[in-house]
Design a protein around this motif. Structure first.
Motif, PDB file in Angstrom:
ATOM      1  N   VAL A  89       0.856  -1.190   0.000  1.00 55.54           N
ATOM      2  CA  VAL A  89       0.000   0.000   0.000  1.00 55.54           C
ATOM      3  C   VAL A  89       0.891   1.239   0.000  1.00 55.54           C
ATOM      4  O   VAL A  89       1.731   1.417   0.895  1.00 55.54           O
ATOM      5  CB  VAL A  89      -0.920   0.007   1.240  1.00 55.54           C
ATOM      6  N   PRO A  90       0.757   2.141  -0.972  1.00 52.58           N
ATOM      7  CA  PRO A  90       1.641   3.301  -1.067  1.00 52.58           C
ATOM      8  C   PRO A  90       1.176   4.476  -0.203  1.00 52.58           C
ATOM      9  O   PRO A  90       1.155   5.624  -0.650  1.00 52.58           O
ATOM     10  CB  PRO A  90       1.595   3.648  -2.551  1.00 52.58           C
ATOM     11  N   LEU A  91       0.778   4.185   1.020  1.00 53.06           N
ATOM     12  CA  LEU A  91       0.378   5.204   1.986  1.00 53.06           C
ATOM     13  C   LEU A  91       1.238   4.999   3.227  1.00 53.06           C
ATOM     14  O   LEU A  91       1.307   3.883   3.753  1.00 53.06           O
ATOM     15  CB  LEU A  91      -1.114   5.083   2.326  1.00 53.06           C
ATOM     16  N   PRO A  92       1.917   6.040   3.729  1.00 48.06           N
ATOM     17  CA  PRO A  92       2.984   5.841   4.721  1.00 48.06           C
ATOM     18  C   PRO A  92       2.545   5.685   6.168  1.00 48.06           C
ATOM     19  O   PRO A  92       3.341   5.292   7.013  1.00 48.06           O
ATOM     20  CB  PRO A  92       3.822   7.112   4.560  1.00 48.06           C
ATOM     21  N   ARG A  93       1.304   6.006   6.510  1.00 45.24           N
ATOM     22  CA  ARG A  93       0.890   5.950   7.908  1.00 45.24           C
ATOM     23  C   ARG A  93      -0.054   4.765   8.122  1.00 45.24           C
ATOM     24  O   ARG A  93      -0.960   4.544   7.328  1.00 45.24           O
ATOM     25  CB  ARG A  93       0.191   7.250   8.315  1.00 45.24           C
ATOM     26  N   ARG A  94       0.159   4.034   9.198  1.00 42.41           N
ATOM     27  CA  ARG A  94      -0.690   2.863   9.444  1.00 42.41           C
ATOM     28  C   ARG A  94      -1.070   2.774  10.918  1.00 42.41           C
ATOM     29  O   ARG A  94      -0.311   3.166  11.798  1.00 42.41           O
ATOM     30  CB  ARG A  94       0.005   1.584   8.987  1.00 42.41           C
ATOM     31  N   MET A  95      -2.277   2.270  11.157  1.00 43.40           N
ATOM     32  CA  MET A  95      -2.788   2.089  12.515  1.00 43.40           C
ATOM     33  C   MET A  95      -3.646   0.826  12.550  1.00 43.40           C
ATOM     34  O   MET A  95      -4.235   0.425  11.549  1.00 43.40           O
ATOM     35  CB  MET A  95      -3.640   3.289  12.946  1.00 43.40           C
ATOM     36  N   TRP A  96      -3.734   0.230  13.725  1.00 42.45           N
ATOM     37  CA  TRP A  96      -4.635  -0.896  13.970  1.00 42.45           C
ATOM     38  C   TRP A  96      -6.018  -0.303  14.203  1.00 42.45           C
ATOM     39  O   TRP A  96      -6.259   0.387  15.183  1.00 42.45           O
ATOM     40  CB  TRP A  96      -4.156  -1.640  15.206  1.00 42.45           C
TER      41      TRP A  96
END
Length: 285
Positions: free
Chosen positions: A76-83
């Motif tokens: 996924v080319p999106l840099p921020r991730r969260m549960w």
């Protein structure tokens, strides 16, 4: 984002095996303020102490400290991730020493546009067995989003001001996770996501006001509070959704109430009264 490319990852599965670690489970109990017993069954969410997604060589970590995408997980080319949340069913307790097998399947990949820009939701279905018998089903969602702009200097701010415990609940408990608790939880779960321990990174790169309290840690504190107030109840299911982030040294109100027999509504409430996590517990008395 190329939907076609990302959808190539949907349906992929991977299986891993570990031994249920009683010492690790006892350390989680200590973190929660209990006497740890290495011989006791794992806490219902104790499988999160195993199968760390960040258990890869240093060369395979991304800039945020997580394992880089593009292997099992879609690139996924999106840099921020969260549960974003989990929906769990508990079939049987996991005992120390049992062989845990986890099969993870990428159930869906959904791209959306929200108020903060592009989003991508990846749903993982995890089936766990203990010595070959069904133990836990964990359907959990990860959300990826675009980077946000950072004010000049730093986005750092002091913790939000405490607010009174809300009324209208059957029970409430207040907790205040600090940097040490966040470090210990990261160590227990081998979670190297920098938002939980690297203050310059989290404020200057990801634009948060302070260290982010792990969503799974808050979910664990919330379920533990329920179990402490309902020691006779056997938890059969737990569903939670992260609504807004919490930060180190902030007071969190953990609250709950029974909505019908065997079903309880829980919330983790941030300073100011905003819901940070909304949850439901099902029990068999």
């Amino acid at each position: 984002m190329s939907e076609t490319n990302l959808q190539d990852w949907a349906g992929r599965s991977a299986t891993a095996t570990e031994t249920a670690d009683g010492e690790r489970a006892a350390r989680l109990a200590t973190l929660l303020g209990h006497d740890g017993d290495p011989a006791a069954p794992l806490f219902p969410l104790g499988h999160w102490l195993h199968f760390s997604e960040d258990d890869v060589p240093m060369s395979e970590l991304g800039a945020d400290g997580h394992a880089a995408l593009g292997g099992f997980m879609p690139p996924v080319p999106l840099p921020r991730r969260m549960w974003a949340g989990s929906d769990l069913t508990f079939h049987a307790p996991i005992l120390p020493g049992q062989t845990i097998e986890r099969t993870t399947t990428i159930e869906s990949i959904t791209e959306k546009t929200g108020s903060t820009g592009r989003l991508c939701f990846v749903v993982l279905r995890q089936e766990l067995t203990a010595d070959g018998r069904p133990a836990t089903t964990d359907r959990h969602t990860i959300v990826y989003r675009e980077a946000t702009s950072v004010p000049d200097g730093s986005a750092a701010k002091p913790p939000r001001t405490d607010s009174p415990a809300p009324a209208g609940w059957d029970w409430s408990r207040s907790v205040r996770p600090n940097e040490v608790m966040l470090f210990r939880y990261s160590a227990l779960t081998f979670n190297s996501h920098r938002i939980h321990y690297d203050h310059p990174y989290v404020t200057e790169v990801e634009s948060y006001p302070g260290l982010v309290t792990h969503g799974p840690l808050t979910a664990t504190l919330l379920l533990d509070a329920f179990m402490s107030t309902h020691p006779e109840a056997a938890v059969t299911g737990y569903r939670f959704t992260a609504k807004s982030p919490l930060f180190a040294n902030e007071q969190i109100h953990l609250v709950g109430r029974e909505t019908e027999s065997g079903t309880h509504e829980l919330q983790a409430i941030a300073p100011g009264g905003k819901t940070a996590i909304a949850a439901t517990v099902t029990t068999k008395n």
